[in-house]
Motif scaffolding. Structure first.
Motif, PDB file in Angstrom:
ATOM      1  N   TYR A  74       0.825  -1.216   0.000  1.00  0.00           N
ATOM      2  CA  TYR A  74       0.000   0.000   0.000  1.00  0.00           C
ATOM      3  C   TYR A  74       0.860   1.267   0.000  1.00  0.00           C
ATOM      4  O   TYR A  74       0.472   2.292  -0.555  1.00  0.00           O
ATOM      5  CB  TYR A  74      -0.906  -0.007   1.240  1.00  0.00           C
ATOM      6  CG  TYR A  74      -1.813   1.194   1.367  1.00  0.00           C
ATOM      7  CD1 TYR A  74      -3.089   1.185   0.801  1.00  0.00           C
ATOM      8  CD2 TYR A  74      -1.409   2.330   2.067  1.00  0.00           C
ATOM      9  CE1 TYR A  74      -3.926   2.287   0.921  1.00  0.00           C
ATOM     10  CE2 TYR A  74      -2.246   3.431   2.194  1.00  0.00           C
ATOM     11  CZ  TYR A  74      -3.499   3.407   1.614  1.00  0.00           C
ATOM     12  OH  TYR A  74      -4.324   4.499   1.733  1.00  0.00           O
ATOM     13  N   TYR A  75       2.056   1.179   0.599  1.00  0.00           N
ATOM     14  CA  TYR A  75       2.902   2.368   0.780  1.00  0.00           C
ATOM     15  C   TYR A  75       3.995   2.506  -0.282  1.00  0.00           C
ATOM     16  O   TYR A  75       4.753   3.483  -0.248  1.00  0.00           O
ATOM     17  CB  TYR A  75       3.560   2.318   2.165  1.00  0.00           C
ATOM     18  CG  TYR A  75       2.564   2.302   3.294  1.00  0.00           C
ATOM     19  CD1 TYR A  75       1.908   3.465   3.671  1.00  0.00           C
ATOM     20  CD2 TYR A  75       2.275   1.118   3.975  1.00  0.00           C
ATOM     21  CE1 TYR A  75       0.989   3.453   4.724  1.00  0.00           C
ATOM     22  CE2 TYR A  75       1.368   1.093   5.021  1.00  0.00           C
ATOM     23  CZ  TYR A  75       0.711   2.268   5.382  1.00  0.00           C
ATOM     24  OH  TYR A  75      -0.198   2.257   6.400  1.00  0.00           O
ATOM     25  N   ILE A  76       4.112   1.555  -1.200  1.00  0.00           N
ATOM     26  CA  ILE A  76       5.242   1.543  -2.135  1.00  0.00           C
ATOM     27  C   ILE A  76       4.743   1.714  -3.571  1.00  0.00           C
ATOM     28  O   ILE A  76       4.015   0.870  -4.091  1.00  0.00           O
ATOM     29  CB  ILE A  76       6.041   0.228  -1.990  1.00  0.00           C
ATOM     30  CG1 ILE A  76       6.573   0.132  -0.553  1.00  0.00           C
ATOM     31  CG2 ILE A  76       7.183   0.175  -3.000  1.00  0.00           C
ATOM     32  CD1 ILE A  76       7.302  -1.165  -0.252  1.00  0.00           C
ATOM     33  N   ARG A 102      19.051   8.086  -1.055  1.00  0.00           N
ATOM     34  CA  ARG A 102      18.144   7.401  -0.138  1.00  0.00           C
ATOM     35  C   ARG A 102      17.129   6.525  -0.876  1.00  0.00           C
ATOM     36  O   ARG A 102      15.914   6.681  -0.748  1.00  0.00           O
ATOM     37  CB  ARG A 102      17.424   8.409   0.771  1.00  0.00           C
ATOM     38  CG  ARG A 102      18.373   9.143   1.720  1.00  0.00           C
ATOM     39  CD  ARG A 102      17.628  10.074   2.652  1.00  0.00           C
ATOM     40  NE  ARG A 102      16.596   9.397   3.444  1.00  0.00           N
ATOM     41  CZ  ARG A 102      16.843   8.647   4.513  1.00  0.00           C
ATOM     42  NH1 ARG A 102      18.106   8.467   4.939  1.00  0.00           N
ATOM     43  NH2 ARG A 102      15.860   8.078   5.184  1.00  0.00           N
ATOM     44  N   ILE A 103      17.669   5.589  -1.665  1.00  0.00           N
ATOM     45  CA  ILE A 103      16.813   4.633  -2.355  1.00  0.00           C
ATOM     46  C   ILE A 103      17.401   3.229  -2.233  1.00  0.00           C
ATOM     47  O   ILE A 103      18.615   3.058  -2.180  1.00  0.00           O
ATOM     48  CB  ILE A 103      16.629   4.970  -3.852  1.00  0.00           C
ATOM     49  CG1 ILE A 103      17.982   5.041  -4.550  1.00  0.00           C
ATOM     50  CG2 ILE A 103      15.814   6.225  -4.051  1.00  0.00           C
ATOM     51  CD1 ILE A 103      17.883   5.180  -6.051  1.00  0.00           C
ATOM     52  N   PHE A 104      16.519   2.240  -2.182  1.00  0.00           N
ATOM     53  CA  PHE A 104      16.920   0.845  -2.261  1.00  0.00           C
ATOM     54  C   PHE A 104      16.666   0.341  -3.688  1.00  0.00           C
ATOM     55  O   PHE A 104      15.711   0.757  -4.346  1.00  0.00           O
ATOM     56  CB  PHE A 104      16.115  -0.021  -1.282  1.00  0.00           C
ATOM     57  CG  PHE A 104      16.486   0.164   0.152  1.00  0.00           C
ATOM     58  CD1 PHE A 104      17.739  -0.224   0.611  1.00  0.00           C
ATOM     59  CD2 PHE A 104      15.584   0.722   1.051  1.00  0.00           C
ATOM     60  CE1 PHE A 104      18.096  -0.060   1.942  1.00  0.00           C
ATOM     61  CE2 PHE A 104      15.929   0.889   2.382  1.00  0.00           C
ATOM     62  CZ  PHE A 104      17.190   0.511   2.827  1.00  0.00           C
ATOM     63  N   ALA A 118      13.087  -2.133  -9.430  1.00  0.00           N
ATOM     64  CA  ALA A 118      12.564  -0.802  -9.102  1.00  0.00           C
ATOM     65  C   ALA A 118      13.446  -0.133  -8.067  1.00  0.00           C
ATOM     66  O   ALA A 118      14.218  -0.793  -7.361  1.00  0.00           O
ATOM     67  CB  ALA A 118      11.128  -0.911  -8.583  1.00  0.00           C
ATOM     68  N   LYS A 119      13.332   1.184  -7.999  1.00  0.00           N
ATOM     69  CA  LYS A 119      14.006   1.981  -6.975  1.00  0.00           C
ATOM     70  C   LYS A 119      12.964   2.359  -5.929  1.00  0.00           C
ATOM     71  O   LYS A 119      11.958   2.988  -6.254  1.00  0.00           O
ATOM     72  CB  LYS A 119      14.636   3.229  -7.591  1.00  0.00           C
ATOM     73  CG  LYS A 119      15.716   2.934  -8.638  1.00  0.00           C
ATOM     74  CD  LYS A 119      16.230   4.219  -9.256  1.00  0.00           C
ATOM     75  CE  LYS A 119      17.279   3.930 -10.329  1.00  0.00           C
ATOM     76  NZ  LYS A 119      17.779   5.172 -10.978  1.00  0.00           N
ATOM     77  N   PHE A 125       9.855   2.481   1.881  1.00  0.00           N
ATOM     78  CA  PHE A 125      10.183   1.151   2.410  1.00  0.00           C
ATOM     79  C   PHE A 125       9.933   1.094   3.910  1.00  0.00           C
ATOM     80  O   PHE A 125       9.408   0.098   4.421  1.00  0.00           O
ATOM     81  CB  PHE A 125      11.632   0.790   2.113  1.00  0.00           C
ATOM     82  CG  PHE A 125      12.016  -0.560   2.654  1.00  0.00           C
ATOM     83  CD1 PHE A 125      11.703  -1.717   1.957  1.00  0.00           C
ATOM     84  CD2 PHE A 125      12.666  -0.680   3.882  1.00  0.00           C
ATOM     85  CE1 PHE A 125      12.032  -2.969   2.461  1.00  0.00           C
ATOM     86  CE2 PHE A 125      12.994  -1.917   4.393  1.00  0.00           C
ATOM     87  CZ  PHE A 125      12.683  -3.062   3.676  1.00  0.00           C
ATOM     88  N   GLU A 126      10.299   2.157   4.643  1.00  0.00           N
ATOM     89  CA  GLU A 126      10.107   2.155   6.092  1.00  0.00           C
ATOM     90  C   GLU A 126       8.633   2.049   6.448  1.00  0.00           C
ATOM     91  O   GLU A 126       8.245   1.350   7.386  1.00  0.00           O
ATOM     92  CB  GLU A 126      10.732   3.408   6.700  1.00  0.00           C
ATOM     93  CG  GLU A 126      12.265   3.364   6.678  1.00  0.00           C
ATOM     94  CD  GLU A 126      12.895   4.697   7.063  1.00  0.00           C
ATOM     95  OE1 GLU A 126      12.143   5.688   7.169  1.00  0.00           O
ATOM     96  OE2 GLU A 126      14.122   4.745   7.239  1.00  0.00           O
ATOM     97  N   HIS A 127       7.769   2.749   5.674  1.00  0.00           N
ATOM     98  CA  HIS A 127       6.328   2.635   5.904  1.00  0.00           C
ATOM     99  C   HIS A 127       5.864   1.219   5.561  1.00  0.00           C
ATOM    100  O   HIS A 127       5.088   0.605   6.300  1.00  0.00           O
ATOM    101  CB  HIS A 127       5.570   3.648   5.045  1.00  0.00           C
ATOM    102  CG  HIS A 127       5.610   5.038   5.580  1.00  0.00           C
ATOM    103  ND1 HIS A 127       5.138   5.369   6.829  1.00  0.00           N
ATOM    104  CD2 HIS A 127       6.060   6.199   5.027  1.00  0.00           C
ATOM    105  CE1 HIS A 127       5.303   6.664   7.033  1.00  0.00           C
ATOM    106  NE2 HIS A 127       5.861   7.183   5.961  1.00  0.00           N
TER     107      HIS A 127
END
Length: 386
Positions: A74-76, A102-104, A118-119, A125-127
């Motif tokens: 839902y958050y990504i 600040r991306i994974f 994807a980035k 990600f934290e959410h």
């Protein structure tokens, strides 16, 4: 590939999708795979090992670990179908990061079941890392390739023989809802290729307004496109930001837009039980209303043209239904849309008179023939127009 760890493809007829996890404990498989080292870390421990969860993930990646965990999609935003729509939990793989931006860097089946990369911004990600419900991975899985993976590998020969028999005979999962082994691949139709990005092939008709929206199953990130086999044949795309219940479309007013006779404003329109000559009449009048000129109505298959379009249509009985295919000028091959809910298909190297007109669906971009025992069995007619 370590043969003892081969997973047979299984097709689930109830949920209508390919599923390699049927009857399989995927968690045990990951943890026992001999080519990799695997470590399990609880979410609570990971949160205590750094200022935040992103810092912990950075440290693991620095140690050459891949990170496997569940997230709330839902958050990504990379999960286009569920981001901001539903709290759907799914496992994701992190394989790199960019601390400055600040991306994974992540891998998963983000859209339409297709594996891609994807980035993911740290904040998203934290959410997403804060999930609700059952965590079937039981925390974070850290995976790293062994330095000498060939040492210590052994083969269970009886198990290998058993798996080969399962694959050949299609008996891996003893359930009537599954098709597995070689049988699962036999469902494919080599005459067909799925059209994945239908927005490139269909226009939005200028005559439509916000009160005239109809349905299909294409989503581009912010809007839904709705159409059935007839609207596909007419090259009409209807766009709306609302998600409708596709299963109920025939009962809704918007459903009539995919019925021959709608575009010429005929009050009666095509009805159940009508004959081929009635289909022909409504289609001809619809084309005229859409500012096309009809050139021929024939049973002779038209050839490819740079200047004219063609459509083909048949009927079936028990249950009664109609179906259309199209050959748009410049496309070079015939195509069709599988009802309201199915995908669009190219017909590879064949014409409508050379293929079976039956039930088609698509799972993970793989064309599949649904053998329901019914087919469009009337005479085949064509209309050419421009």
């Amino acid at each position: 590939m370590v043969f003892n760890h081969y997973i047979s493809l299984v097709y689930d007829k109830e949920i209508e999708r390919a599923d390699f996890l049927a009857g399989y404990d995927i968690e045990a498989h990951i943890m026992s795979y001999p080519l990799c080292m695997n470590h399990a870390v609880s979410r609570e421990l990971a949160k205590r090992c750094g200022k935040n969860i992103a810092e912990f993930m950075e440290a693991c990646i620095e140690e050459d670990y891949y990170i496997h965990c569940l997230v709330d999609t839902y958050y990504i935003h990379a999960y286009e179908e569920t981001c901001g729509v539903s709290h759907f939990m799914h496992n994701i793989l992190l394989y790199g990061y960019d601390g400055q931006n600040r991306i994974f860097y992540a891998a998963d089946c983000f859209t339409e079941g297709k594996y891609s990369f994807a980035k993911i911004p740290y904040e998203e990600f934290e959410h997403g890392f804060t999930i609700s419900g059952f965590d079937w991975l039981e925390g974070i899985r850290l995976i790293k390739k062994r330095e000498a993976p060939h040492i210590g590998i052994w083969y269970d020969i009886p198990h290998l023989k058993e798996q080969i028999n399962y694959y050949i005979k299609g008996s891996y999962v003893s359930s009537p809802v599954y098709v597995d082994g070689m049988t699962a691949y036999g469902c494919s139709d080599v005459n067909l290729t799925a059209i994945n990005n239908v927005s490139e092939y269909i226009r939005r008709d200028v005559q439509l307004n916000n009160s005239q929206e109809c349905m299909a199953r294409y989503y581009n990130g912010s809007q839904y496109a709705y159409f059935n086999c007839y609207l596909w044949a007419l090259n009409i795309l209807v766009v709306d930001k609302t998600t409708f219940d596709v299963g109920q479309i025939a009962m809704n007013e918007i459903g009539v837009m995919g019925t021959p006779g709608y575009w010429c404003n005929d009050i009666r329109r095509l009805k159940t039980g009508d004959k081929l000559n009635q289909v022909e009449g409504y289609v001809k009048r619809d084309l005229t209303a859409l500012k096309y000129k009809v050139y021929s109505i024939t049973q002779t298959t038209p050839s490819y043209s740079l200047s004219r379009h063609a459509l083909a249509f048949k009927l079936r009985t028990n249950p009664w239904d109609y179906h259309f295919m199209r050959l748009q000028k410049g496309e070079g091959k015939w195509s069709f849309k599988a009802g309201w809910k199915g995908p669009a298909f190219w017909i590879n190297g064949k014409t409508p008179n050379q293929v079976i007109w039956t039930e088609y669906k698509c799972y993970y971009s793989r064309p599949v023939w649904e053998n329901t025992g019914v087919s469009y069995n009337s005479a085949l007619w064509y209309i050419t127009y421009k």
